[in-house]
Design an enzyme around this catalytic site. Structure first.
Site, short mmCIF file in Angstrom:
data_model
loop_
_atom_site.label_atom_id
_atom_site.label_comp_id
_atom_site.label_asym_id
_atom_site.label_seq_id
_atom_site.Cartn_x
_atom_site.Cartn_y
_atom_site.Cartn_z
N GLU A 187 0.97 -1.50 -0.29
CA GLU A 187 0.22 0.01 0.25
C GLU A 187 0.93 1.22 0.22
OE1 GLU A 187 -2.25 0.78 3.38
OE2 GLU A 187 -1.06 0.02 4.42
N GLU A 200 -10.88 0.92 8.59
CA GLU A 200 -9.58 1.09 9.18
C GLU A 200 -10.01 2.66 9.54
OE1 GLU A 200 -4.90 -0.10 8.81
OE2 GLU A 200 -5.86 0.98 7.04
#
Length: 264
Positions: free
Chosen positions: A142, A245
């Site tokens: 990511e 998240e």
């Protein structure tokens, strides 16, 4: 759409193992855990099975990354340590039957070293993708915004796309985090529309995560239009998980109003 609760940030009112119970009680069928290694693997498996929860994603250990260091995945003199971290992660991923394992690229604390670190990252991502393919788990990596993590090596969607094109591995995809890309002032809706409808290897999204900007709170706590973003994702071919998240601005249970329309 398939939503999972990130147990590293949600339900922190209770201990990690009890968060499985809390997530199930709130209607989640899956969870993700940034770094599950603080708990005994057998205890995690028991908590998972007792609640009949899938594990969408865990991360490979990152050494000193979370305390301001360079991490593991891009540092050449830590390659052996990175391989050991992958081995540890493999054991957890296989026992927990996770869908994806995320590799955090790490920091380049000096700009002059950026290309050198990128080359190391490419080698390590290719290695991790091979190892995870052996247990049928998708490898992801990511981009993280440079306000929250100064010096982070990969911090844009284009950098992720370039890495995927250069590595060209069938078992590697990007983890696209809406919060981090929005913090980098990237056109999130336009990017998701393009990437989620593309069949190019460089556009492949293996996992999605989200939080609102600017404070990383729950949807509707900040600036992003999550009704529009979720609608865009729902109308796309994407079949993976969406990881909640975020850092709740209130109790976790009170922060879940956004989730009500999506419960099974």
């Amino acid at each position: 759409m398939k939503f999972c609760a990130n147990l590293s940030l949600l339900f922190t009112e209770v201990d990690l193992l009890k968060r499985f119970d809390a997530a199930r009680e709130e209607g989640f069928t899956a969870v993700e855990i940034q770094f599950p290694y603080e708990a005994e693997l057998s205890e995690l498996v028991n908590a998972q099975q007792a609640n009949e929860l899938s594990i969408a994603l865990i991360n490979v250990p990152t050494d000193d990354l979370m305390s301001g260091g360079e991490g593991l995945a891009c540092v050449k003199n830590k390659r052996d340590k990175f391989k050991q971290a992958v081995d540890q992660c493999l054991a957890y991923a296989e026992a927990l039957q996770v869908d994806c394992v995320n590799i955090l690229p790490g920091r380049s604390l000096e700009e002059k070293n950026r290309q050198y670190y990128r080359d190391t990252l490419m080698e390590n991502l290719d290695y991790a993708a091979d190892q995870l393919a052996s247990i049928n788990v998708l490898a992801t990596f990511e981009a993280i915004n440079t306000e929250d993590m100064p010096g982070f090596l990969i911090h844009s969607t284009q950098q992720m796309r370039d890495l995927l094109a250069d590595i060209n591995h069938r078992n590697l995809a990007m983890q696209y985090d809406i919060y981090h890309m929005a913090k980098m002032n990237e056109p999130v809706a336009e990017q998701l529309q393009q990437l989620l409808h593309s069949d190019k290897i460089c556009d492949r999204i293996g996992h999605l995560q989200f939080a609102d900007t600017p404070q990383r709170g729950e949807p509707a706590s900040g600036e992003l239009d999550f009704n529009a973003l979720f609608s865009l994702i729902e109308q796309s071919p994407y079949q993976g998980w969406l990881g909640a998240e975020y850092k709740p601005t209130q109790s976790t249970a009170a922060s879940l109003q956004w989730f009500s329309p999506y419960k099974d």
